[in-house]
Scaffold this motif. Structure first.
Motif, short mmCIF file in Angstrom:
data_model
loop_
_atom_site.label_atom_id
_atom_site.label_comp_id
_atom_site.label_asym_id
_atom_site.label_seq_id
_atom_site.Cartn_x
_atom_site.Cartn_y
_atom_site.Cartn_z
N GLN A 40 0.82 -1.23 0.00
CA GLN A 40 0.00 0.00 0.00
C GLN A 40 0.84 1.26 0.00
O GLN A 40 0.58 2.19 -0.75
CB GLN A 40 -0.75 0.10 1.33
CG GLN A 40 -1.93 -0.70 1.60
CD GLN A 40 -2.69 0.12 2.66
OE1 GLN A 40 -3.48 0.97 2.29
NE2 GLN A 40 -2.40 -0.11 3.93
N ILE A 41 1.82 1.34 0.90
CA ILE A 41 2.64 2.55 0.97
C ILE A 41 3.44 2.69 -0.32
O ILE A 41 3.53 3.77 -0.90
CB ILE A 41 3.57 2.54 2.21
CG1 ILE A 41 2.73 2.59 3.48
CG2 ILE A 41 4.57 3.70 2.17
CD1 ILE A 41 3.53 2.49 4.78
N ASP A 79 10.68 -6.85 -3.27
CA ASP A 79 9.53 -7.43 -2.57
C ASP A 79 9.72 -8.94 -2.56
O ASP A 79 10.67 -9.47 -3.16
CB ASP A 79 8.19 -7.00 -3.19
CG ASP A 79 7.06 -6.97 -2.14
OD1 ASP A 79 6.88 -7.98 -1.43
OD2 ASP A 79 6.37 -5.94 -2.02
N ASN A 83 7.32 -1.33 10.41
CA ASN A 83 7.28 -1.40 11.89
C ASN A 83 7.73 -2.72 12.46
O ASN A 83 7.60 -3.74 11.80
CB ASN A 83 5.85 -1.10 12.35
CG ASN A 83 5.58 0.39 12.32
OD1 ASN A 83 6.43 1.18 12.72
ND2 ASN A 83 4.42 0.76 11.83
P1 NAI Z 1 1.47 -3.76 3.01
O1 NAI Z 1 1.19 -5.04 3.74
O2 NAI Z 1 0.45 -3.20 2.09
O3 NAI Z 1 2.82 -3.95 2.16
C1 NAI Z 1 3.98 -4.51 2.67
C2 NAI Z 1 4.77 -5.07 1.51
O4 NAI Z 1 6.02 -5.50 2.02
C3 NAI Z 1 4.11 -6.28 0.85
O5 NAI Z 1 4.13 -6.11 -0.56
C4 NAI Z 1 4.99 -7.44 1.29
O6 NAI Z 1 5.06 -8.48 0.32
C5 NAI Z 1 6.34 -6.73 1.43
N1 NAI Z 1 7.31 -7.43 2.24
C6 NAI Z 1 7.12 -8.17 3.37
N2 NAI Z 1 8.27 -8.68 3.80
C7 NAI Z 1 9.23 -8.26 2.95
C8 NAI Z 1 10.63 -8.47 2.86
N3 NAI Z 1 11.27 -9.25 3.74
N4 NAI Z 1 11.32 -7.88 1.85
C9 NAI Z 1 10.67 -7.12 0.96
N5 NAI Z 1 9.34 -6.89 0.97
C10 NAI Z 1 8.63 -7.45 1.96
O7 NAI Z 1 1.89 -2.73 4.14
P2 NAI Z 1 1.96 -1.13 4.05
O8 NAI Z 1 0.65 -0.56 4.41
O9 NAI Z 1 2.61 -0.74 2.79
O10 NAI Z 1 2.93 -0.82 5.29
C11 NAI Z 1 4.28 -1.23 5.29
C12 NAI Z 1 4.90 -1.05 6.66
O11 NAI Z 1 4.92 0.31 7.04
C13 NAI Z 1 4.18 -1.77 7.80
O12 NAI Z 1 5.15 -2.38 8.63
C14 NAI Z 1 3.49 -0.65 8.55
O13 NAI Z 1 3.29 -0.97 9.91
C15 NAI Z 1 4.51 0.45 8.39
N6 NAI Z 1 4.04 1.82 8.64
C16 NAI Z 1 4.90 2.67 9.27
C17 NAI Z 1 4.54 3.98 9.52
C18 NAI Z 1 5.48 4.91 10.24
O14 NAI Z 1 5.07 6.03 10.54
N7 NAI Z 1 6.72 4.56 10.53
C19 NAI Z 1 3.22 4.47 9.11
C20 NAI Z 1 2.41 3.53 8.42
C21 NAI Z 1 2.82 2.24 8.19
#
Ligand code: NAI
Length: 329
Positions: free
Chosen positions: A15-16, A42, A131
């Motif tokens: 998503q991000i 990814d 996170n």
């Molecule tokens: P999402 O679940 O939509 O996407 C995560 C992506 O990372 C997926 O495509 C997944 O296949 C991939 N992924 C998982 N393990 C991986 C690895 N070992 N190597 C490469 N890619 C991998 O999640 P979203 O919404 O994009 O969020 C991503 C992260 O950002 C989450 O951990 C979320 O908690 C964090 N986050 C942090 C914020 C902050 O302020 N620091 C704010 C919002 C989200």
């Protein structure tokens, strides 16, 4: 024209990633005259989705997009990279304890830290978004350190979303424009324990705390609203904050690379021991950025309430550090 900058984005199919990549490619992060090469990482099962995103990137015909690669191999994704956005992480699954979440992510961030430590440009700027981002950044830093190529200070965590959330709440309460607000700090961990400290904030020379003149609002409304904002968005949207997270990542890197024009911004950075934060812990602090470097704002007065809040968020980070210590040994 300028040499392209290599930008790695992990979790590129997420998503991000979907909010972030297009803005990087359009020049919003590194400048409208700076070509970029995107290096997308990814998991193997997400490669098809990454291909779809690349098709859309192609269809934007971005003049600044000088190349895109997609891979499931961290050593390829981080090769020669100049800016690394570590977004992908293991989300908390059903029945998963905090400890399991830490351990699962520690595995990911040791692998990626090692890849950065060996193959990235030695001046790479690393931002961890995934996170628990402070501790993930700590793990990547500690792992990369073993290779002695990348400075520890180049590993940072994203507190900018908390910073921006707090700015927006303060603007609404004070009736001043977001743009006019200066000198906000968000201390600590990117978690509900973060401490958004409005004591130094000014707007056109006026102290905003004095302007608001409502300390109960600070404690009972402002801090809980900012701390629980992520949960409130999940509740409302059915999905976690992604566009605002991507926006904060852009802000963090843009300011780091292009400078904050003398203004304070919040970055999670490895502590040098100041403010009583143990050295090495990745902690949100105020910095001023210029010439591609950040400098901590030193010597701020910490009153009793602030000391209490800083101790609380530090305690959480120390527990997280202890939780992954065996994995780094
Ligand atoms: P999402 O679940 O939509 O996407 C995560 C992506 O990372 C997926 O495509 C997944 O296949 C991939 N992924 C998982 N393990 C991986 C690895 N070992 N190597 C490469 N890619 C991998 O999640 P979203 O919404 O994009 O969020 C991503 C992260 O950002 C989450 O951990 C979320 O908690 C964090 N986050 C942090 C914020 C902050 O302020 N620091 C704010 C919002 C989200």
């Amino acid at each position: 024209s300028k040499t392209p900058v290599r930008v790695t984005v992990t979790g590129a199919a997420g998503q991000i990633g979907y909010s972030l990549l297009f803005r990087i490619a359009s020049g919003e992060m590194l400048g409208k005259d700076q070509p970029v090469i995107l290096q997308l990482l990814d998991l193997p099962q997400a490669q098809k989705a990454v291909k779809g995103v690349i098709m859309e990137l192609e269809d934007c015909a971005f003049p600044l997009l000088a190349g895109v690669i997609a891979t499931d191999d961290p050593n390829v994704a981080f090769k020669d990279t100049n800016v690394a956005l570590l977004v992908g992480a293991r989300p908390r699954g059903p029945g998963m304890e905090r400890k399991d979440l830490l351990t699962e992510n520690a595995k990911i961030f040791t692998v990626q830290g090692a890849a950065i430590g060996q193959y990235a440009d030695p001046d790479v700027k690393v931002l961890v978004v995934g996170n628990p981002c402070n501790t993930n950044a700590y793990i990547a830093k500690e792992t990369a350190k073993k290779f002695g190529r990348v400075k520890e200070g180049n590993f940072t965590a994203m507190l900018r979303l908390d910073h921006n959330r707090a700015l927006s709440q303060l603007a609404a309460k004070s009736g001043r424009s977001v743009d006019s607000l200066k000198s906000l700090v968000v201390w600590g961990n990117h978690s509900p324990t973060m401490y958004a400290d409005y004591r130094f904030v000014t707007s056109n020379g006026d102290n905003v705390k004095a302007l608001i003149n409502d300390e109960a609002w600070n404690r009972d409304t402002f801090l809980p609203t900012v701390g629980k904002r992520g949960a409130a968005i999940i509740e409302a949207r059915g999905l976690s904050s992604a566009a605002s997270a991507a926006n904060a990542a852009i802000d963090h890197i843009r300011d780091w690379v292009l400078g904050s024009n003398g203004e304070w911004v919040t970055m999670g950075i490895p502590s040098d021991g100041s403010y009583g934060i143990p050295e090495g812990i990745v902690f949100g602090v105020p910095v001023i950025t210029a010439n591609g470097e950040y400098k901590r704002v030193e010597g701020l007065e910490i009153d009793a309430f602030s000391a209490e809040r800083i101790a609380l968020t530090l305690k959480e980070l120390e527990e997280e550090r202890a939780g992954v210590a065996d994995l780094l040994a």
